[in-house]
Design an enzyme around this catalytic site. Structure first.
Site, PDB file in Angstrom:
ATOM      1  N   LYS A   1      28.086  17.913 -33.472  1.00  0.00           N
ATOM      2  CA  LYS A   1      29.425  18.376 -33.845  1.00  0.00           C
ATOM      3  C   LYS A   1      30.353  17.179 -34.035  1.00  0.00           C
ATOM      4  O   LYS A   1      30.422  16.290 -33.194  1.00  0.00           O
ATOM      5  CB  LYS A   1      29.968  19.327 -32.772  1.00  0.00           C
ATOM      6  CG  LYS A   1      31.292  19.937 -33.178  1.00  0.00           C
ATOM      7  CD  LYS A   1      31.629  21.153 -32.364  1.00  0.00           C
ATOM      8  CE  LYS A   1      33.001  21.680 -32.716  1.00  0.00           C
ATOM      9  NZ  LYS A   1      33.144  22.082 -34.110  1.00  0.00           N
TER      10      LYS A   1
ATOM     11  N   HIS B   1      29.369  21.861 -26.838  1.00  0.00           N
ATOM     12  CA  HIS B   1      28.722  22.062 -28.141  1.00  0.00           C
ATOM     13  C   HIS B   1      27.556  21.093 -28.297  1.00  0.00           C
ATOM     14  O   HIS B   1      27.443  20.128 -27.537  1.00  0.00           O
ATOM     15  CB  HIS B   1      29.718  21.824 -29.288  1.00  0.00           C
ATOM     16  CG  HIS B   1      30.550  23.017 -29.622  1.00  0.00           C
ATOM     17  ND1 HIS B   1      31.765  23.254 -29.033  1.00  0.00           N
ATOM     18  CD2 HIS B   1      30.340  24.044 -30.481  1.00  0.00           C
ATOM     19  CE1 HIS B   1      32.269  24.385 -29.510  1.00  0.00           C
ATOM     20  NE2 HIS B   1      31.423  24.885 -30.390  1.00  0.00           N
TER      21      HIS B   1
ATOM     22  N   THR C   1      35.440  25.499 -41.733  1.00  0.00           N
ATOM     23  CA  THR C   1      35.417  24.087 -41.318  1.00  0.00           C
ATOM     24  C   THR C   1      36.620  23.794 -40.436  1.00  0.00           C
ATOM     25  O   THR C   1      37.735  24.225 -40.739  1.00  0.00           O
ATOM     26  CB  THR C   1      35.450  23.165 -42.557  1.00  0.00           C
ATOM     27  OG1 THR C   1      34.390  23.544 -43.418  1.00  0.00           O
ATOM     28  CG2 THR C   1      35.296  21.705 -42.161  1.00  0.00           C
TER      29      THR C   1
ATOM     30  N   GLY D   1      37.598  23.452 -32.799  1.00  0.00           N
ATOM     31  CA  GLY D   1      38.705  24.254 -33.331  1.00  0.00           C
ATOM     32  C   GLY D   1      38.931  25.484 -32.465  1.00  0.00           C
ATOM     33  O   GLY D   1      40.074  25.925 -32.255  1.00  0.00           O
TER      34      GLY D   1
ATOM     35  N   ASN E   1      37.059  30.293 -35.509  1.00  0.00           N
ATOM     36  CA  ASN E   1      35.800  30.866 -35.022  1.00  0.00           C
ATOM     37  C   ASN E   1      35.670  32.286 -35.584  1.00  0.00           C
ATOM     38  O   ASN E   1      36.569  33.099 -35.392  1.00  0.00           O
ATOM     39  CB  ASN E   1      35.790  30.883 -33.488  1.00  0.00           C
ATOM     40  CG  ASN E   1      34.394  31.129 -32.962  1.00  0.00           C
ATOM     41  OD1 ASN E   1      33.770  32.123 -33.328  1.00  0.00           O
ATOM     42  ND2 ASN E   1      33.896  30.248 -32.144  1.00  0.00           N
TER      43      ASN E   1
END
Ligand SMILES: NC(=O)c1ccc[n+]([C@@H]2O[C@H](COP(=O)([O-])OP(=O)(O)OC[C@H]3O[C@@H](n4cnc5c(N)ncnc54)[C@H](O)[C@@H]3O)[C@@H](O)[C@H]2O)c1
Length: 240
Positions: free
Chosen positions: A141, A137, A78, A147, A104
């Site tokens: 999201k 994205h 997360t 991140g 990631n």
């Protein structure tokens, strides 16, 4: 490995498939409808070893702490809660626990992190190029920039002397790195670093085709930390 899935959304469901494919046991699945099931008594009773946490920026921290205080190692994916990362490290140490974090979990993205750092070092000698970062994205999201984009941005700021900080907006200030977040339908994730001079462009792009690579990386991280103590990252897993 006896695992817990925390967050049963797009990522949680992919992780479930990979865990089962690799012969692991899932002893508990937690999402917003049964948050009370994530408690020390339950985790002990079920013999949980590792929890894989992909929930929301607002819920990750408490979930992580509950697991660490219950003696369950955590792989967290997360994003958007990292202002509390030092607290998590402290609790992990106090509890002699295990914590793995990556912004990631894709192997390809982690290769790009390294390439971008190296490219930034090279570009110190070429001031005619300015650099920007864009991430695209899907529209659901919750955090922006991603991140992953923050990790790439921090790598550039650390390695490129002429950038002092990154900003999440367009900027003409020379020592600020522009990081733009674009939201578009069903895109799993595209990150592009662009160096631009008056004469040309150099781009470094990672484009995820699906979420399987991310889920596999998270399960590999869970296998990696099982039986270990401490705080780990993808550099440990991939041997960078
Ligand atoms: N690190 C990575 O490689 C990586 C990859 C993809 C997504 N992410 C991040 O992972 C998170 C989840 O992504 P997603 O696409 O699966 O999101 P999603 O919206 O599809 O799923 C989120 C899930 O969290 C659950 N949830 C809400 N409150 C909860 C709580 N208190 N406890 C447990 N579960 C709760 C929801 O019910 C839902 O099932 C996001 O922060 C996203 O940015 C990270």
């Amino acid at each position: 490995m006896k695992t817990v899935i925390i967050g049963y959304g797009k990522m949680g469901k992919e992780i479930e498939k990979i865990l089962l494919e690799r012969g692991h046991e899932i002893v508990l699945i937690v999402d917003e409808n049964n948050t009370a099931d994530l408690n020390p008594g339950n985790l002990k009773r079920l013999g949980a070893q590792i929890a894989i946490e992909f929930s929301t920026p607002d819920t990750a921290y408490n979930n992580i702490i509950t697991c660490l205080r219950s003696g369950v190692g955590v792989v967290c994916g997360t994003t958007g809660w990292l202002d509390k990362f030092e607290d998590v490290k402290k609790v992990c140490e106090q509890e002699n626990g295990t914590f793995f974090y990556a912004s990631n979990y894709s192997v390809g993205v982690n290769i790009m992190f390294r390439m971008s750092e190296k490219l930034a070092q090279i570009m110190n000698a070429f001031p005619q190029y300015d650099v920007t970062l864009e991430e695209v994205h899907h529209t659901q999201k919750k955090d922006a920039p991603s991140g992953t984009a923050i990790t790439i941005a921090e790598g550039i700021v650390k390695n490129l002397d002429r950038k002092r900080k990154w900003v999440n907006e367009t900027t003409t200030v020379a020592d600020e790195l522009e990081v733009l977040a674009v939201r578009r339908s069903v895109v799993p994730g595209i990150h592009t670093v662009t160096y631009e001079s008056e004469d040309d462009l150099i781009t470094l792009t990672h484009s995820a085709k699906n979420r399987k690579g991310l889920a596999t990386g998270a399960v590999l991280a869970a296998e990696f930390i099982c039986g270990k103590k401490g705080v780990y990252s993808m550099s440990d897993l991939l041997g960078f």
